[in-house]
Scaffold this active site. Structure first.
Site, PDB file in Angstrom:
ATOM      1  N   HIS A 198       0.600   4.321   3.922  1.00  9.16           N
ATOM      2  CA  HIS A 198       0.251   5.386   3.234  1.00  9.16           C
ATOM      3  C   HIS A 198       0.129   7.039   3.064  1.00  9.16           C
ATOM      4  O   HIS A 198       0.643   7.370   2.009  1.00  9.16           O
ATOM      5  CB  HIS A 198      -1.129   5.227   3.108  1.00  9.16           C
ATOM      6  CG  HIS A 198      -2.511   4.169   2.913  1.00  9.16           C
ATOM      7  ND1 HIS A 198      -3.719   3.877   3.456  1.00  9.16           N
ATOM      8  CD2 HIS A 198      -2.030   2.705   2.732  1.00  9.16           C
ATOM      9  CE1 HIS A 198      -3.650   2.388   3.270  1.00  9.16           C
ATOM     10  NE2 HIS A 198      -3.301   1.858   2.976  1.00  9.16           N
TER      11      HIS A 198
ATOM     12  N   SER B 226       0.586  -1.564   0.568  1.00  4.93           N
ATOM     13  CA  SER B 226       0.000  -0.063   0.299  1.00  4.93           C
ATOM     14  C   SER B 226       0.709   0.898  -0.197  1.00  4.93           C
ATOM     15  O   SER B 226       0.339   2.024  -0.724  1.00  4.93           O
ATOM     16  CB  SER B 226      -1.264   0.023   1.458  1.00  4.93           C
ATOM     17  OG  SER B 226      -2.169  -1.111   0.922  1.00  4.93           O
TER      18      SER B 226
END
Length: 191
Positions: free
Chosen positions: A144, A98
């Site tokens: 993220h 991610s």
């Protein structure tokens, strides 16, 4: 197997109790265990990562080239690891791509906007996925955010140094960003 490749801040913090294993700042971005996350959305999370890699890879690789794409992916993954180290307890272990995927999204935004394109749909996608990271347990919003920041910086470097005569400047700035990420990690380890 994924436990041997996962990342947690403790692997770079020089605690004296757990060996320092800096390669985990990269290895975590290449593995995923659908059964390690207690969320029913785990399989969807993996599928989203792989679909995003496919989509952004098809857009970015022809624009920036294979080697720049690889550098972007790797630096975004490391940026995610640095954010995990800085923003979590040292024992919060993570795996998954991610952080690197968010770096690809940020670089796409920067590059396409610089070329005059409209990226409003991508902004919505990033906001929704950031929200999911904050709301769904077992997803590292820290990775993220770290990947997003580093991906944007790499995108700026690539766009501001894209002329052939600036190639060495691009290499130097990219290497400097890598050195900065490592320096932050080393400083954190001894503070």
């Amino acid at each position: 197997m994924t436990e041997a490749l996962q990342f947690a801040g403790v692997y770079v913090q020089n605690t004296g109790y757990i060996p320092v294993e800096p390669w985990r700042m990269l290895s975590y971005a290449f593995v995923h265990n659908p059964f390690s996350i207690s969320s029913p959305l785990s399989i969807l999370h993996i599928a989203f990562n792989m679909y995003s890699l496919y989509i952004f890879g098809r857009v970015l690789e022809p624009m920036i080239g294979r080697w720049r794409f690889l550098v972007l992916y790797l630096l975004s993954a490391i940026g995610g690891a640095v954010a995990i180290d800085l923003l979590t307890s040292g024992m919060s272990a993570v795996i998954g791509a991610s952080g690197a995927i968010f770096g690809l999204m940020a670089a796409t935004f920067v590059i396409v906007r610089k070329l005059g394109g409209n990226m409003s749909q991508l902004v919505v996608l990033v906001i929704l996925n950031l929200a999911i990271g904050f709301l769904v347990p077992g997803i590292s919003w820290q990775a993220h955010v770290g990947g997003l920041v580093v991906g944007a910086l790499v995108g700026v470097i690539f766009m501001e140094t894209r002329q052939r005569r600036q190639q060495w400047l691009q290499v130097g700035l990219t290497a400097g960003l890598f050195a900065l990420l490592i320096a932050v990690t080393v400083i954190r380890a001894f503070v």
